[in-house]
Design an enzyme around this catalytic site. Structure first.
Site, PDB file in Angstrom:
ATOM      1  N   ILE A 183       0.743  -1.337   0.132  1.00  0.00           N
ATOM      2  CA  ILE A 183      -0.031  -0.025   0.065  1.00  0.00           C
ATOM      3  C   ILE A 183       0.804   1.237   0.019  1.00  0.00           C
ATOM      4  CG2 ILE A 183      -1.817   1.146   1.212  1.00  0.00           C
ATOM      5  CD1 ILE A 183      -2.866  -1.374   2.544  1.00  0.00           C
ATOM      6  N   ASP A 238      11.271   2.921   5.706  1.00  0.00           N
ATOM      7  CA  ASP A 238      10.909   1.420   6.069  1.00  0.00           C
ATOM      8  C   ASP A 238      12.000   0.609   6.374  1.00  0.00           C
ATOM      9  OD1 ASP A 238      10.262  -1.417   4.989  1.00  0.00           O
ATOM     10  OD2 ASP A 238       8.623  -0.294   3.845  1.00  0.00           O
ATOM     11  N   GLN A 258       3.519  -4.276  11.547  1.00  0.00           N
ATOM     12  CA  GLN A 258       3.636  -5.637  11.497  1.00  0.00           C
ATOM     13  C   GLN A 258       2.391  -6.052  11.125  1.00  0.00           C
ATOM     14  OE1 GLN A 258       6.124  -7.791  11.559  1.00  0.00           O
ATOM     15  NE2 GLN A 258       4.350  -9.131  10.655  1.00  0.00           N
ATOM     16  N   TYR A 300      -3.197  -8.297  16.909  1.00  0.00           N
ATOM     17  CA  TYR A 300      -3.042  -7.475  15.606  1.00  0.00           C
ATOM     18  C   TYR A 300      -4.072  -6.401  15.635  1.00  0.00           C
ATOM     19  CZ  TYR A 300      -3.036  -5.669  11.047  1.00  0.00           C
ATOM     20  OH  TYR A 300      -3.389  -4.668   9.664  1.00  0.00           O
TER      21      TYR A 300
END
Length: 327
Positions: A12, A31, A88, A153
């Site tokens: 994305i 990143d 993550q 998550y």
């Protein structure tokens, strides 16, 4: 505008970066290049953006959990706008290792918010997830639906939303959290169902469905996700809000797999295996808030989008498939 895209080497983030560069903005990508899947795909994304942006594109390898690095990037490049896509990812991964998503998805975001406040960033757009909803009370989900995440998550993404809300209300840092519903399209992560099903079919292997296949998903095409994000460059109407970004439609995993079999022409039948722990049974977005605040209208339905992805996969199979098989 000087824009920071965290996680900008990923699926994305690289699409958002590419659109920003095409429209004349300067993009800095931060990143860590985590080998969650084959790094060849991320490296290719970086090169694609570098080709598109030239000297308006800068890639920095590093982690958002490094507070000093985040502050140096934001201050040293006069960052005006942040698209926070680093995370993550993976519900199943978080069940196996809950500590890693907490550090990245929560602490990393907090570092960005602190830097945004200190250096006067105009807006932080936080990538959230439909995983914050968890247990279904009603469908489609609107933003007032209860939040009972069923995975670590999902918990980290909900925590990040609350941090963004507090920074908007207490520190006057404009923030928006976009709740993505299963994003797919060219250059998507190799470990997603659509990629896996397509790869298996093109290699004459049956797609494997976990569970009975009756679970439903709201899949969102990458171009629609990018449109929603980029609209926030032009409006403050959504500041302080959480907003669903989905397709408005759903498909069962069984129907999805059947459609991919048909699109690829693979002479295979579907196979089934045990359901995976913490996977949601159903997702479905009510996007009326996104329409009202952002003018958002999804343009690609799942069957059309899958057909486009299969065509893209075939055209790029020589380099993409080895990365899929290696992930």
């Amino acid at each position: 505008m000087n824009v920071l895209v965290t996680g900008g080497a990923g699926f994305i983030g690289s699409h958002i970066s590419e659109r920003l560069l095409e429209t004349g903005h300067a993009v800095t990508v931060l990143d860590i290049l985590d080998p969650y899947y084959d790094l060849g795909l991320k490296e290719r994304n970086v090169e694609r953006c570098r080709d598109a942006g030239g000297d308006r594109y800068e890639f920095i390898e590093g982690s958002i959990t490094n507070d000093e690095l985040v502050r140096d990037v934001v201050s040293g490049r006069d960052i005006e706008f942040i698209y926070h896509q680093a995370a993550q990812a993976g519900v199943r991964t978080s069940v196996e290792n809950p500590k890693k998503p907490h550090e990245i998805n929560t602490t990393g975001l907090l570092n960005l918010l602190l830097a945004a406040d200190e250096y006067g960033v105009e807006r932080v757009v936080n990538a959230s997830s439909s995983s914050v909803y968890g247990e279904v009370e009603y469908l489609p989900y609107d933003e007032d639906h209860q939040n009972v995440p069923q995975s670590p998550y999902g918990v980290t993404k909900l925590t990040a939303e609350h941090y963004c809300r507090v920074w908007n209300e207490v520190y006057d840092v404009p923030t928006v959290s976009l709740r993505y519903f299963t994003v797919y399209g060219p250059r998507m992560r190799p470990n997603m169902a659509i990629t896996n099903f397509t790869s298996r079919c093109l290699n004459g292997e049956p797609p494997v469905i976990y569970g009975d296949g009756k679970q439903t998903r709201d899949f969102t095409y990458i171009d629609d996700i990018v449109d929603a994000n980029c609209s926030l460059l032009e409006t403050s109407a959504a500041d302080g809000e959480v907003i669903n970004v989905g397709s408005t439609g759903t498909i069962t995993i069984e129907s999805l797999a059947t459609h991919i079999v048909d699109e690829t022409g693979a002479p295979v039948d579907l196979e089934y295996d045990d359901a995976k722990e913490a996977d949601a049974r159903h997702t479905h977005a009510d996007v009326s808030k996104a329409t009202d605040l952002l003018g958002y209208e999804p343009t690609v339905d799942i069957r059309e989008g899958v057909s486009q992805f299969v065509d893209w996969y075939r055209a790029n199979r020589d380099w993409y498939e080895p990365l899929v098989l290696n992930s």
